[in-house]
Motif scaffolding. Structure first.
Motif, PDB file in Angstrom:
ATOM      1  N   THR A  25     -25.372 -39.173  41.669  1.00 56.44           N
ATOM      2  CA  THR A  25     -26.326 -39.489  41.794  1.00 56.44           C
ATOM      3  C   THR A  25     -26.402 -41.462  41.595  1.00 56.44           C
ATOM      4  O   THR A  25     -26.801 -42.146  42.123  1.00 56.44           O
ATOM      5  CB  THR A  25     -27.149 -39.541  39.881  1.00 56.44           C
ATOM      6  OG1 THR A  25     -27.274 -38.530  40.163  1.00 56.44           O
ATOM      7  CG2 THR A  25     -28.099 -40.405  39.619  1.00 56.44           C
TER       8      THR A  25
ATOM      9  N   SER B  71     -24.076 -28.878  50.568  1.00 61.08           N
ATOM     10  CA  SER B  71     -24.693 -28.382  51.559  1.00 61.08           C
ATOM     11  C   SER B  71     -24.076 -28.824  52.930  1.00 61.08           C
ATOM     12  O   SER B  71     -23.749 -27.945  53.507  1.00 61.08           O
ATOM     13  CB  SER B  71     -25.921 -28.656  51.430  1.00 61.08           C
ATOM     14  OG  SER B  71     -26.588 -28.191  50.009  1.00 61.08           O
ATOM     15  N   SER B  72     -23.298 -30.086  53.278  1.00 58.71           N
ATOM     16  CA  SER B  72     -23.001 -30.338  54.035  1.00 58.71           C
ATOM     17  C   SER B  72     -21.609 -29.465  54.405  1.00 58.71           C
ATOM     18  O   SER B  72     -20.797 -29.982  55.504  1.00 58.71           O
ATOM     19  CB  SER B  72     -22.903 -31.337  54.815  1.00 58.71           C
ATOM     20  OG  SER B  72     -22.049 -32.319  54.021  1.00 58.71           O
TER      21      SER B  72
ATOM     22  N   SER C 244     -27.757 -33.900  43.939  1.00 57.27           N
ATOM     23  CA  SER C 244     -28.994 -33.361  44.419  1.00 57.27           C
ATOM     24  C   SER C 244     -29.571 -32.302  45.033  1.00 57.27           C
ATOM     25  O   SER C 244     -30.911 -31.457  43.544  1.00 57.27           O
ATOM     26  CB  SER C 244     -29.885 -33.628  46.017  1.00 57.27           C
ATOM     27  OG  SER C 244     -30.939 -33.195  46.339  1.00 57.27           O
ATOM     28  N   ASN C 245     -28.478 -31.178  44.753  1.00 57.37           N
ATOM     29  CA  ASN C 245     -28.807 -29.475  44.807  1.00 57.37           C
ATOM     30  C   ASN C 245     -28.312 -29.212  43.319  1.00 57.37           C
ATOM     31  O   ASN C 245     -29.472 -28.056  42.702  1.00 57.37           O
ATOM     32  CB  ASN C 245     -27.185 -29.145  45.173  1.00 57.37           C
ATOM     33  CG  ASN C 245     -27.411 -28.918  46.383  1.00 57.37           C
ATOM     34  OD1 ASN C 245     -28.810 -29.159  47.110  1.00 57.37           O
ATOM     35  ND2 ASN C 245     -25.875 -29.170  47.311  1.00 57.37           N
TER      36      ASN C 245
ATOM     37  N   ILE D 232     -17.036 -38.394  47.025  1.00 59.70           N
ATOM     38  CA  ILE D 232     -18.546 -39.304  47.809  1.00 59.70           C
ATOM     39  C   ILE D 232     -19.523 -38.255  47.763  1.00 59.70           C
ATOM     40  O   ILE D 232     -20.545 -37.829  47.231  1.00 59.70           O
ATOM     41  CB  ILE D 232     -19.172 -40.644  48.196  1.00 59.70           C
ATOM     42  CG1 ILE D 232     -17.734 -41.572  47.237  1.00 59.70           C
ATOM     43  CG2 ILE D 232     -19.623 -41.098  48.841  1.00 59.70           C
ATOM     44  CD1 ILE D 232     -17.544 -43.189  48.180  1.00 59.70           C
TER      45      ILE D 232
ATOM     46  N   ALA E  40     -25.860 -23.440  46.087  1.00 63.12           N
ATOM     47  CA  ALA E  40     -24.958 -25.033  46.489  1.00 63.12           C
ATOM     48  C   ALA E  40     -24.640 -25.626  45.868  1.00 63.12           C
ATOM     49  O   ALA E  40     -24.939 -25.658  44.550  1.00 63.12           O
ATOM     50  CB  ALA E  40     -26.767 -25.185  47.461  1.00 63.12           C
TER      51      ALA E  40
ATOM     52  N   LEU F 112     -25.587 -42.309  45.388  1.00 65.31           N
ATOM     53  CA  LEU F 112     -27.295 -42.297  46.260  1.00 65.31           C
ATOM     54  C   LEU F 112     -27.755 -43.233  45.899  1.00 65.31           C
ATOM     55  O   LEU F 112     -29.180 -43.339  46.020  1.00 65.31           O
ATOM     56  CB  LEU F 112     -27.656 -41.346  45.637  1.00 65.31           C
ATOM     57  CG  LEU F 112     -26.811 -40.256  46.656  1.00 65.31           C
ATOM     58  CD1 LEU F 112     -27.582 -38.775  45.982  1.00 65.31           C
ATOM     59  CD2 LEU F 112     -27.155 -39.970  48.383  1.00 65.31           C
TER      60      LEU F 112
ATOM     61  N   ARG G  55     -19.848 -35.435  37.643  1.00 64.51           N
ATOM     62  CA  ARG G  55     -20.125 -35.195  39.048  1.00 64.51           C
ATOM     63  C   ARG G  55     -21.861 -35.702  39.623  1.00 64.51           C
ATOM     64  O   ARG G  55     -21.947 -35.448  41.049  1.00 64.51           O
ATOM     65  CB  ARG G  55     -19.440 -33.520  40.015  1.00 64.51           C
ATOM     66  CG  ARG G  55     -17.796 -33.821  39.812  1.00 64.51           C
ATOM     67  CD  ARG G  55     -17.503 -32.552  40.403  1.00 64.51           C
ATOM     68  NE  ARG G  55     -16.035 -32.114  40.075  1.00 64.51           N
ATOM     69  CZ  ARG G  55     -15.313 -31.231  41.025  1.00 64.51           C
ATOM     70  NH1 ARG G  55     -16.014 -31.633  42.250  1.00 64.51           N
ATOM     71  NH2 ARG G  55     -13.747 -31.194  40.600  1.00 64.51           N
ATOM     72  N   ILE G  56     -21.867 -35.374  38.635  1.00 67.12           N
ATOM     73  CA  ILE G  56     -24.101 -35.361  38.775  1.00 67.12           C
ATOM     74  C   ILE G  56     -24.073 -36.138  38.755  1.00 67.12           C
ATOM     75  O   ILE G  56     -24.522 -37.871  39.412  1.00 67.12           O
ATOM     76  CB  ILE G  56     -24.504 -34.177  37.513  1.00 67.12           C
ATOM     77  CG1 ILE G  56     -24.900 -33.265  38.470  1.00 67.12           C
ATOM     78  CG2 ILE G  56     -26.001 -35.331  38.198  1.00 67.12           C
ATOM     79  CD1 ILE G  56     -25.782 -32.334  37.198  1.00 67.12           C
TER      80      ILE G  56
ATOM     81  N   CYS H 256     -20.278 -34.996  46.026  1.00 66.64           N
ATOM     82  CA  CYS H 256     -20.839 -35.064  44.471  1.00 66.64           C
ATOM     83  C   CYS H 256     -22.395 -35.930  44.761  1.00 66.64           C
ATOM     84  O   CYS H 256     -23.602 -35.218  44.091  1.00 66.64           O
ATOM     85  CB  CYS H 256     -20.010 -36.214  43.506  1.00 66.64           C
ATOM     86  SG  CYS H 256     -18.525 -35.990  42.981  1.00 66.64           S
ATOM     87  N   ALA H 257     -22.424 -36.179  45.705  1.00 69.39           N
ATOM     88  CA  ALA H 257     -24.314 -37.284  45.831  1.00 69.39           C
ATOM     89  C   ALA H 257     -24.848 -35.640  46.107  1.00 69.39           C
ATOM     90  O   ALA H 257     -25.955 -35.539  45.993  1.00 69.39           O
ATOM     91  CB  ALA H 257     -23.687 -37.575  46.962  1.00 69.39           C
ATOM     92  N   GLU H 258     -24.701 -34.794  47.122  1.00 68.84           N
ATOM     93  CA  GLU H 258     -25.570 -33.542  47.373  1.00 68.84           C
ATOM     94  C   GLU H 258     -25.209 -32.285  46.640  1.00 68.84           C
ATOM     95  O   GLU H 258     -26.089 -32.089  45.714  1.00 68.84           O
ATOM     96  CB  GLU H 258     -24.826 -33.128  48.603  1.00 68.84           C
ATOM     97  CG  GLU H 258     -24.539 -33.161  50.146  1.00 68.84           C
ATOM     98  CD  GLU H 258     -24.311 -32.853  50.974  1.00 68.84           C
ATOM     99  OE1 GLU H 258     -23.125 -31.811  51.184  1.00 68.84           O
ATOM    100  OE2 GLU H 258     -23.974 -33.530  52.186  1.00 68.84           O
TER     101      GLU H 258
END
Lengths: 466, 85, 486
Positions: free
Chosen positions: C358, C204-205, C314-315, C306, C201, C361, C353-354, C309-311
């Motif tokens: 971060t 994910s969306s 987390s992934n 946005i 991943a 969020l 991107r992490i 990078c947010a997902e």
């Protein structure tokens, strides 16, 4: 006067067959990392799939605690880093939990509010050694419900009762064993002390593993906080552990310095839809809950409140009792046999909880009916019951005709009359106010009947005649 | 600096100035989102109305050998994390 | 025009054996890959073993699937059991999944011959493949130019005829844009059409498993076999049965095509020219074409960044060296070990991107950035719903640009963001979209045309693509790699 305010956050492991997001078996005590798969160890590319039974159990628990159920709720990610958390996030519920706005009623009528109940996954288990940490992910993904109470617990006694009632209700619904010593129920206690109306700074005592310890920890903490405030100091908001040996609380290192969990909707899972029909279907599966059972035992079975509480305390005991007492008048006798002979036989709490007897409720009922008919006296019955518990045989198998000949009322009457005739001095003593004298007469009857007479009945008869 | 601090949650930051400027560029780019107008009542797109939940049936788990196959450190079936090295 | 059908017939008629066919591809890879750097790992033994199994089936007169014995490639973020899957990142060096991705598993069961893993931007974050730990992949049309990204290696391999087709992933355009740059066909399916189980991943969306091939028919054949419900993926659609191949040749007269003006306006001159020419072809074939305005397509781009990078932040949290991947060597504490492991083994782009993820969020910023971006996304979806009530499909350039020169993007940040302009909205909307070549620019680099459809309308967009392809005529590199020209 320092006032105590407390709230509980209780994690309960659900007794489903599989974990919450994968089909690994949900059990206890396997060799490390043998109940894992790509999903529960968070391998790249693995995806969660929600276990239907988890939702049903959570709704069942919520209904049993008088909660409202959200027809639409969502899973969210709670992001933080810790070795026991494989994905570096926990899939939980943040802003729209499954259940909300319930309560637990205490014996004095006070309602401790249940703010919310949500479902989430458990983390793995860590073994802390000096040089290293060992990690077992068998427990990762085990389904949990988190039950959050309103902070309206105002005494240590209330807290104890709340925890006990919560545990019992969960056991009755069958959603969890709630064995604190096994970790299937874990309580975190928030506690603060204040002189005024406003709330004091609260501390959180984590990982309480028994209700007795909850009580001890709270008592200690209340004292500690009160002393700090009395001496003009400030209570620090922190997370504490409880040391059983010393009976004191101590400061714990927090999991994360910054608790910014960056919650966001879990994109890998769909929203959870539960219709009214679904909810009603689940409601119908909830058995009679402890407080109702208690009332019924007292009212319908004529059991003492204290005895009833003991019967209700163990769900299996209660159902055994009900089956055994079904349709007979002397339900009190049934209760006595259970609470007396059987409990003495079982000795430990664990055995009482399991209530795994060699005899069936029917055979207890048979035994009681034998005493009712006068064929067997109570003391003999008790001995017979012990034998039944050991051998698994039914009463009739263990007793011969002779034993069962029983002692009919006419024979009893004539023996009593004989006793009175033969012991005029004893009778005179009794009439003169020596109550104990009657027992000598009872003894005579017992000896003459070779133990077959019922001592209680004999006593009654003798008194009647005299 | 605030951003770098936050990210320290996961990442140790060595080249702070480089990252600050890179981040700033991305955030400036992202600002367009903040100032974008959104309609008062956006047509609610119907959420997927089916549940995809699975039955509570056990499927045999993987062997612990497979679970541990990619680990650098392990001992007696456990993943091992040395406290220092 | 279908390479797969041609090869299938050759195999069945024993004109060539699966082993010979595989060997042809393997030797072409050996000779061309050092220049192109499309493949990062070649699975020679595995490929020949699979080919052998197919040959035995053919010898035993067994029926074989269209894809049996057909050599193909997988992008390095598709999990292959027992075989290195690294997302072209140092942090996953040596990681061997213990399970197969569903999409790959389905192809494997049809007898696909896996030649090896192809190059990608690290963790699919990028649009040139230059962030890969293995270095960039080159564009077969001109090796001074990039193959695009993030499925650059896969597109380069397919375009250079070093694989008949490839499986990639598309989160913001990562299948379509490299397909566009390299002059092949790239399909991003509807979100939920193809299982993501086993796709490592990124976001994910937004992630989808996609197909790259030399022509539309081949794309449809592969799509039909990988798509469909997978119980291992809760976001995969239960009632979807793919049948794109059967719809390829339906008549397209009267089909209503919408063209968003904003995307035409922002394209480079060459691209604009080719795309407008292509649109004329649709008109000539009897489609009704209408230009219209959809400004939300422009704000889609920062919203995409946005959310992605947010997902991603987390992934990618799970990469800490404890269960798999590289681990730092020296550290004083566990926290330090994790930080070092990640800092040393993630590339700059990934770290950036992490951090951005971060940040958006985090407390205090969530509402301003992430929540707002999701709101914009919902609006975009609602708009798409209305748009597809009017039109059967949308036609746009795949990218405002043609392939960048190597290292061009590093020097020009703005350019790299905007490369995704035309593609991200399909990801935000969960819609299917296909890119196919419609011409070349003045430098001889391919220009990509994109057709976007409503959810689960792969049939329709591939149908339109097929008809366009027929009208356009031949396209592709004839003197590179493995070709069987009749």
């Amino acid at each position: 006067m320092y006032k105590l305010t407390s709230g509980f956050e209780t994690h309960v492991e659900l007794k489903t067959n599989t974990k919450i997001f994968c089909s690994c078996s949900n059990g206890f005590g396997s060799a490390p990392n043998t109940k894992c798969c790509p999903v529960c160890i968070g391998l790249p590319g693995a995806l969660p799939r929600l276990n239907k039974q988890v939702v049903e159990f959570a709704v069942k628990a919520g209904l049993a605690l008088n909660c409202k159920i959200n027809n639409l709720s969502y899973m969210d990610r709670k992001n933080y880093s810790y070795p026991d958390l494989p994905k570096a996030y926990q899939i939980s519920q943040f802003d729209v939990p499954l259940c909300y706005d319930g309560f637990v009623e205490l014996s004095d009528g006070k309602k401790i509010g249940i703010t919310r109940i949500h479902i989430e996954e458990d983390a793995g288990k860590l073994i802390h050694n000096d040089e290293d940490i060992l990690i077992d992910y068998n427990r990762a993904g085990v389904p949990l419900i988190e039950i959050v109470s309103e902070p309206n617990i105002e005494s240590v006694e209330e807290a104890k009762e709340f925890a006990e009632k919560l545990q019992l209700i969960m056991r009755y619904t069958g959603v969890s064993d709630c064995k604190m010593q096994e970790g299937s129920m874990r309580c975190d206690v928030n506690i603060s002390v204040s002189e005024s109306e406003s709330l004091g700074t609260r501390t959180e005592i984590k990982n309480m593993n028994s209700i007795a310890n909850i009580r001890k920890a709270m008592e200690y903490e209340v004292k500690r906080q009160t002393e700090i405030l009395k001496s003009g100091g400030k209570v620090i908001q922190e997370t504490l552990g409880f040391d059983e040996k010393s009976g004191t609380t101590y400061s714990m290192r927090t999991k994360e310095d910054a608790n910014d969990y960056r919650f966001f909707r879990e994109p890998d899972l769909l929203p959870i839809h539960i219709s009214h029909e679904d909810i009603e279907k689940i409601r119908r599966t909830i058995p009679e809950l402890p407080h109702k059972k208690l009332k019924r035992y007292v009212a319908d079975f004529g059991i003492d409140k204290k005895d009833a509480e003991l019967l209700v305390k163990y769900p299996r005991v209660a159902s055994f009792f009900e089956e055994a007492a079904y349709g007979i008048k002397s339900s009190k006798k049934v209760a006595n046999f259970i609470l007396g002979v059987i409990f003495a036989f079982l000795k430990s709490e664990t055995l009482k909880e399991e209530f795994d007897l060699k005899i069936s409720p029917e055979s207890l009922r048979e035994l009681v009916l034998l005493t009712d008919s006068g064929k067997l006296n109570v003391s003999k019955a008790k001995l017979t019951l012990e034998q039944m518990l050991l051998s698994g045989k039914r009463a009739e198998e263990l007793l011969n005709d002779d034993d069962l000949r029983g002692f009919d009322d006419d024979s009893l009457l004539s023996l009593c009359q004989k006793a009175i005739e033969v012991n005029p001095k004893t009778v005179a003593d009794y009439k003169g106010g020596k109550d104990k004298a009657i027992m000598a007469l009872v003894g005579f009857v017992m000896r003459e009947s070779k133990g077959r007479a019922d001592a209680g009945k004999a006593k009654e008869k003798l008194i009647e005649i005299i | 600096m605030k951003i770098a601090n936050l990210a320290k949650l996961e990442i140790k930051e060595e080249e702070v100035p480089f990252y600050i400027s890179e981040m700033q560029a991305m955030i400036d780019f992202a600002e367009a989102v903040c100032t974008a107008q959104t309609a008062e009542s956006a047509d609610k797109v119907k959420a997927l109305d089916f549940n995809d939940m699975r039955e509570d049936e056990v499927i045999t788990s993987f062997d612990s050998d497979e679970i541990l196959v990619n680990a650098k450190d392990y001992e007696d079936g456990f993943f091992k994390l040395r406290r220092r090295a | 025009m279908s390479e797969i059908l041609k090869l299938h017939n050759m195999l069945c008629s024993k004109e060539i054996s699966a082993k010979e066919l595989t060997q042809k591809y393997l030797s072409a890879i050996k000779s061309l890959n050092p220049d192109l750097n499309a493949y990062i790992k070649i699975s020679e033994d595995e490929a020949l073993i699979s080919a052998d199994i197919i040959d035995r089936k053919i010898a035993g007169s067994e029926d074989i699937d269209l894809l049996s014995g057909i050599p193909m490639t997988l992008k390095d973020n598709i999990s292959t059991k027992g075989n290195d899957t690294t997302c072209c990142s140092k942090i996953l060096e040596g990681y061997k999944p213990i399970y197969d991705a569903t999409a790959w598993q389905r192809l494997k069961s049809k007898g696909a011959v896996h030649l090896g893993k192809t190059n990608m931007d690290e963790f699919a974050m990028g649009c040139t493949t230059e962030t890969s730990v293995y270095g960039s992949s080159k564009n077969p049309y001109n090796k001074n130019f990039v193959a695009g990204g993030s499925s650059g290696g896969t597109a380069s391999a397919v375009s250079a005829n070093l694989a008949v087709y490839g499986i990639g992933s598309d989160t913001g355009g990562s299948v379509r844009q490299p397909a566009s740059f390299c002059g092949c066909v790239g399909l991003k399916p509807t979100y939920g059409a193809v299982s993501r189980y086993g796709l490592i991943a990124y976001a994910s969306s937004l992630d989808t498993v996609g197909v790259l091939a030399g022509n539309v028919a081949d794309t449809a054949v592969v799509f039909d076999r990988i798509a469909g419900f997978d119980p291992m993926d809760s976001t995969s659609r239960p009632d979807f049965s793919p049948c794109a191949f059967d719809f390829l040749d339906k008549d397209i007269k009267g089909r209503k095509i919408g063209v968003p003006q904003e995307l035409i306006d922002r394209a480079d001159e060459d691209v604009k020219y080719q795309v407008l020419k292509a649109i004329k072809i649709f008109e000539d074939m009897g489609c009704v074409v209408e230009f219209f305005s959809m400004p939300s397509l422009i704000t889609a781009l920062p919203a995409y960044y946005i959310i992605a990078c947010a997902e991603a932040s987390s992934n990618l949290g799970r990469y800490d060296g404890v269960r798999y991947g590289l681990k730092a060597e020296c550290f004083e504490s566990i926290h330090q070990m994790i930080c070092k492991t990640r800092s040393e083994n993630f590339g700059d782009e990934v770290k950036k991107r992490i951090m951005l993820g971060t940040f958006v969020l985090s407390e205090g910023y969530y509402d301003k950035y992430y929540a707002k971006a999701q709101h914009l996304r919902q609006e975009l979806k609602a708009q798409f719903k209305k748009v597809f009530e009017r039109y059967d499909a949308l036609v746009t350039p795949t990218s405002p640009k043609t392939a960048f020169r190597l290292c061009e993007v590093e020097e020009n940040k703005e350019g790299s963001f905007n490369a995704d302009l035309c593609t991200v909205s399909a990801n935000l909307g969960g819609l299917p979209a296909v890119s196919l070549p419609c011409g070349k620019d003045s430098r001889g680099l391919p220009v990509g045309l994109q057709i976007i459809g409503d959810k689960f309308m792969e049939n329709r967009i591939l149908n339109l693509a097929k008809k366009f392809e027929e009208s356009r005529g031949e396209f592709g590199l004839k003197d590179m790699g493995v070709r069987f020209d009749v």
